[in-house]
Design a protein around this motif. Sequence first.
Motif, PDB file in Angstrom:
ATOM      1  N   ALA A 160       0.892  -1.164   0.000  1.00 19.64           N
ATOM      2  CA  ALA A 160       0.000   0.000   0.000  1.00 19.64           C
ATOM      3  C   ALA A 160       0.924   1.206   0.000  1.00 19.64           C
ATOM      4  O   ALA A 160       1.157   1.823   1.035  1.00 19.64           O
ATOM      5  N   GLY A 161       1.513   1.496  -1.146  1.00 15.97           N
ATOM      6  CA  GLY A 161       2.512   2.544  -1.241  1.00 15.97           C
ATOM      7  C   GLY A 161       3.849   2.056  -0.717  1.00 15.97           C
ATOM      8  O   GLY A 161       4.090   0.847  -0.644  1.00 15.97           O
ATOM      9  N   ASP A 162       4.717   3.004  -0.325  1.00 15.56           N
ATOM     10  CA  ASP A 162       6.066   2.642   0.123  1.00 15.56           C
ATOM     11  C   ASP A 162       6.217   2.722   1.624  1.00 15.56           C
ATOM     12  O   ASP A 162       7.320   2.615   2.146  1.00 15.56           O
ATOM     13  N   THR A 163       5.085   2.908   2.362  1.00 19.37           N
ATOM     14  CA  THR A 163       5.203   2.968   3.824  1.00 19.37           C
ATOM     15  C   THR A 163       4.215   2.033   4.523  1.00 19.37           C
ATOM     16  O   THR A 163       4.042   2.130   5.736  1.00 19.37           O
ATOM     17  N   ALA A 164       3.549   1.147   3.772  1.00 21.25           N
ATOM     18  CA  ALA A 164       2.618   0.204   4.406  1.00 21.25           C
ATOM     19  C   ALA A 164       2.502  -1.066   3.574  1.00 21.25           C
ATOM     20  O   ALA A 164       2.547  -1.016   2.343  1.00 21.25           O
ATOM     21  N   HIS A 203       2.290  -0.419   8.986  1.00 21.63           N
ATOM     22  CA  HIS A 203       2.916   0.832   8.560  1.00 21.63           C
ATOM     23  C   HIS A 203       4.383   0.798   8.962  1.00 21.63           C
ATOM     24  O   HIS A 203       4.707   0.420  10.082  1.00 21.63           O
ATOM     25  N   TYR A 204       5.260   1.192   8.036  1.00 21.42           N
ATOM     26  CA  TYR A 204       6.689   1.141   8.352  1.00 21.42           C
ATOM     27  C   TYR A 204       7.408   2.372   7.825  1.00 21.42           C
ATOM     28  O   TYR A 204       6.878   3.114   6.990  1.00 21.42           O
ATOM     29  N   GLU A 205       8.600   2.576   8.361  1.00 26.28           N
ATOM     30  CA  GLU A 205       9.445   3.692   7.953  1.00 26.28           C
ATOM     31  C   GLU A 205      10.486   3.137   6.976  1.00 26.28           C
ATOM     32  O   GLU A 205      11.399   2.418   7.384  1.00 26.28           O
ATOM     33  N   PRO A 206      10.342   3.446   5.682  1.00 28.48           N
ATOM     34  CA  PRO A 206      11.193   2.801   4.683  1.00 28.48           C
ATOM     35  C   PRO A 206      12.677   3.167   4.797  1.00 28.48           C
ATOM     36  O   PRO A 206      13.523   2.455   4.253  1.00 28.48           O
ATOM     37  N   ALA A 253      10.844  -2.895   2.460  1.00 23.42           N
ATOM     38  CA  ALA A 253       9.641  -3.701   2.254  1.00 23.42           C
ATOM     39  C   ALA A 253      10.000  -5.182   2.226  1.00 23.42           C
ATOM     40  O   ALA A 253       9.267  -6.017   2.775  1.00 23.42           O
TER      41      ALA A 253
END
Lengths: 244, 348
Positions: A9-13, A58-61, A66
């Motif tokens: 879900a995008g680059d942060t989730a 949710h993560y901090e890339p 990922a």
Amino acid sequence: MLDYRVLPAGDTALVVEFGDRIDRELNAAVLALAHGLDAAQVPGIVETVPTFRSLMVHYEPLVLSASALTARIGEQVRSLKANTTAGHLWHLPVCYDPSLAIDLDNVARRTSLSAQQIVDRHSAPTYHVYMLGFLPGQAYMGEVAAELALDRLETPRTRIPAGSLAIAAAMSCVFPLETPCGWHIIGRCPVPLWDQGRATALLAPGDKVRFVPVSIREYETLATGVSQGVLRLEPVGDAVGAAA
Amino acid sequence: MTAAALRIISPGLSTTVQDLGRSGFQRLGVAVGGALDPISLRAANALVGNPAGAGALEALYVGPSFVVDADDARLSFAGADAEIEILADTDAQRGETISSRRSIRVRRGQVVRVGSLKNGAVLYIAVEGGFAIEPTLGSVSTDSRGKIGGWQGRALVAGDVLPLRFAAATDRDEYRLDGLDLAPSFRVRAICGPQSDYFSQAEIERFFAGEYTVSAGSNRMGMRLDGGPIRHCRGFNIISDAIATGSIQVPGSGQPIVLLADHQTTGGYPKIATVISADLPAIGRLPIGAKISFAAVTLEEAAAARRRLAAELENIGDKMVRIAPPSALVAARLLECNLISGVCNAAA
């Protein structure tokens, strides 16, 4: 091992999806994964958001890639244990009086049930809290008896009062705040599901809920007691063992 | 004497207190919220020496007017272009006009009047030291829908008195921003999914080839787009799941909605793609009526863009240029120097 897939879900989730249906076992897997990842305190995970059949992570890339997170999720799913932190069992007072249940007549017409039959059938099951979402503290509780599982109104209302109890297809929801709403309103709960002052939710995913019908007079007494801070709802026990 | 504050005369179209948002509570149904354009928020804070994530006023389309109820205060403006006027008092008709993207010291009784925004939808007004507002769930962002945080959980109204942490401005020079790109972006990068399997490959290609117009129904929750409708291949209802900021959901009408800062935590429409985090600030500034199109990128490209943005934000201080003091002050200083040199000459 459980079937699952990981979707970006995008680059942060990332979305970890366990299936494509509303199901208590899938939901238990979602909650167990959330619990496992939260307990592991993985650097770079910002927060996890459990829903019916999937978990959003949710993560901090800049800290966690990922691919590394996907690998970590795989490890967690392989060692998935049923969530050991039992939820609570709650008895939520609800007033089904027609003065608050603005769609009760409408529901009676659409289901060919009497008002009393609707109340009996709606308050019979022990509901499972699948998730919180849409508004702060708003719980999605299922399942509503099949004959009561109505779709949306043709024309949504621009505003319903806080505490309104709705049938939302197979789910029942108590709306913690005044909100626009397209679902059938069949009662009102005097206990706030969201404590605005303390910014806390009453219910958590995995909790069990029984609706206890109260009269309009009892409703008013309870609502007054709650608003004056002299009454507070406590769980009646653990969710484990609560009849489905 | 009352505490230092800004007193709102007119709130503008919609002005709220925003910081970088409150993450960690989406599982309770609490939106992350926060600045639509976090780069401009950081820039505004940098101009007055605040921490990057301090709460500031976010004005949409038409800015507020307010009175300075403090001995003096330092303000900054960053984001869209705007006509900003500093008036002597509430009776003054005309004042000194200043540009956006700078700091300025204002005195008690002066009125700051921010007009219509140009070349963007969003402007931040930061105050040195920040507002004296207690955070809710770790943030002072206003969640109007959940009535959480900010100033009484709502957009500002006339008569609101926002307390300031600093009783007066510190003694320092003023700065302006130079070379920081705060323009809206008309081409936005996005990653396919999470529900790309609700759309045929041809339809996904049509989405990325299409041009959309930001429609008037847009707000802090979502940017509604008008364009060629996108058709689903297996219905438009999914089992409600969690939403990431930047998700592009496609409801039954086929007109996509980009979910912005105040989006609800969960929803039941398929999401064809998700705007990458590095491009969220630029899309957040995009005004109603603007054209927008999307470019598909990979996770690796998104991560690289995110690293570049982080480096740029790290060096935001390098983009600040000291503003030469106004000419009257220069003259006074020259006079001061002459007097000193005169005294020296006399002693010689």
